[in-house]
Scaffold this active site. Sequence first.
Site, PDB file in Angstrom:
ATOM      1  N   PRO A  89       0.836  -1.202  -0.378  1.00 46.83           N
ATOM      2  CA  PRO A  89      -0.351  -0.198  -0.027  1.00 46.83           C
ATOM      3  C   PRO A  89       0.962   0.938   0.399  1.00 46.83           C
ATOM      4  O   PRO A  89       0.694   2.281  -0.457  1.00 46.83           O
ATOM      5  CB  PRO A  89      -1.341  -0.333   1.296  1.00 46.83           C
ATOM      6  N   GLU A 116       2.231  -8.018   8.802  1.00 52.27           N
ATOM      7  CA  GLU A 116       2.516  -6.314   8.765  1.00 52.27           C
ATOM      8  C   GLU A 116       3.200  -6.078   7.048  1.00 52.27           C
ATOM      9  O   GLU A 116       4.045  -4.604   7.060  1.00 52.27           O
ATOM     10  CB  GLU A 116       3.059  -5.699   9.519  1.00 52.27           C
ATOM     11  N   ARG A 154      -1.099  -9.511 -20.959  1.00 52.17           N
ATOM     12  CA  ARG A 154      -2.144  -9.138 -22.010  1.00 52.17           C
ATOM     13  C   ARG A 154      -1.205  -8.062 -23.447  1.00 52.17           C
ATOM     14  O   ARG A 154      -1.789  -8.646 -24.097  1.00 52.17           O
ATOM     15  CB  ARG A 154      -2.865  -9.076 -21.832  1.00 52.17           C
ATOM     16  N   ASP A 169      -8.073  -0.670 -25.965  1.00 53.33           N
ATOM     17  CA  ASP A 169      -7.991  -0.354 -24.533  1.00 53.33           C
ATOM     18  C   ASP A 169      -8.914   1.103 -23.770  1.00 53.33           C
ATOM     19  O   ASP A 169      -8.116   1.817 -24.270  1.00 53.33           O
ATOM     20  CB  ASP A 169      -7.018  -1.289 -23.482  1.00 53.33           C
TER      21      ASP A 169
HETATM   22  N1  LIG Z   1      -2.755  -1.195  -2.598  1.00 51.36           N
HETATM   23  C1  LIG Z   1      -1.581  -3.022  -3.080  1.00 51.36           C
HETATM   24  O1  LIG Z   1      -1.521  -2.374  -3.819  1.00 51.36           O
HETATM   25  C2  LIG Z   1      -1.794  -4.068  -1.441  1.00 51.36           C
HETATM   26  C3  LIG Z   1      -0.676  -4.643  -1.349  1.00 51.36           C
HETATM   27  C4  LIG Z   1      -0.041  -5.541  -0.671  1.00 51.36           C
HETATM   28  C5  LIG Z   1      -1.091  -4.934   0.455  1.00 51.36           C
HETATM   29  N2  LIG Z   1      -1.352  -6.350   1.618  1.00 51.36           N
HETATM   30  C6  LIG Z   1       0.060  -6.967   1.887  1.00 51.36           C
HETATM   31  C7  LIG Z   1       0.910  -6.206   2.768  1.00 51.36           C
HETATM   32  C8  LIG Z   1       0.489  -5.401   3.876  1.00 51.36           C
HETATM   33  C9  LIG Z   1       0.983  -4.435   4.186  1.00 51.36           C
HETATM   34  C10 LIG Z   1       2.520  -3.883   4.239  1.00 51.36           C
HETATM   35  C11 LIG Z   1       2.763  -4.564   2.734  1.00 51.36           C
HETATM   36  C12 LIG Z   1       2.498  -6.004   2.278  1.00 51.36           C
HETATM   37  N3  LIG Z   1      -2.747  -4.943   0.601  1.00 51.36           N
HETATM   38  C13 LIG Z   1      -2.046  -4.218  -0.236  1.00 51.36           C
END
Ligand SMILES: NC(=O)c1ccc(NCc2ccccc2)nc1
Length: 246
Positions: A89, A116, A154, A169
Amino acid sequence: MRIDVITLFPEFIRQCASVGVVGRAQERNLLTVESWNPRDFATDNYRTVDGRTCGGGPGMVMLIQPLRAALAAARAAAPSAARTIYLSPQGARLTQARVAGLAREERLILLCGRYEGVDERLIEREVDEELSIGDYVLSGGELGAAVVIDAIGRLQDGALNDAASAEQDSFSNGLLDCPHYARPMQDALGAVPDVLQSGNHAMIRRWRLKQSLGRTWLRRPDLLARADLDGEARQLLEEFRREWLA
Ligand SMILES: NC(=O)c1ccc(NCc2ccccc2)nc1
């Protein structure tokens, strides 16, 4: 192109990459997707891959050692250098433009975090780029990896039967896609727009561009603001707006 995925759930990635266009791209040797499970590289008897968060606080963090060993094995599995991407994230937002860039790489390694996330020292030392598929938290990076694999797969030459469809696309021209219809021309749900039945390909192209512009204006004004519109597009958008507001 070769994509190696570091994941605690290799079967999930294998399945995602085995269906549809991406599965066919693999069958056509346009793409290779391999998975590596850090648990197979853990050195303790319990095959531990996570540890308590230093400094206290909830949740666990993925340990450096199993991940580094899995990364090393993935890198050693093919001669060319690989760009290493961490799905999180905290990453830069994935866009079609970024996908198009990644699709031209010879090799990618996708690192999927669970819990985490991953020890920051591994990110600093081994990761080239952090990517996010959207502003939400998932239980793991695997769905992000599957999205990246699909979007890139793709675009490999020969993956789509009609290469033009990748060009047309959504987002490939920075706009939303136009509406699409199939037979029957008349249905209880309504009729296919006459222009699409006309066989007049110049008119059809203009109608589709006008619809894309109009939809982008209505649904994603942020994309429209960034789009570089030529004279024809500006005129078609004006027509659409006038008709819409009439
Ligand atoms: N929004 C995304 O792309 C995404 C990617 C991974 C994830 N969860 C695994 C994770 C949690 C916390 C820190 C690093 C990785 N959630 C959302």
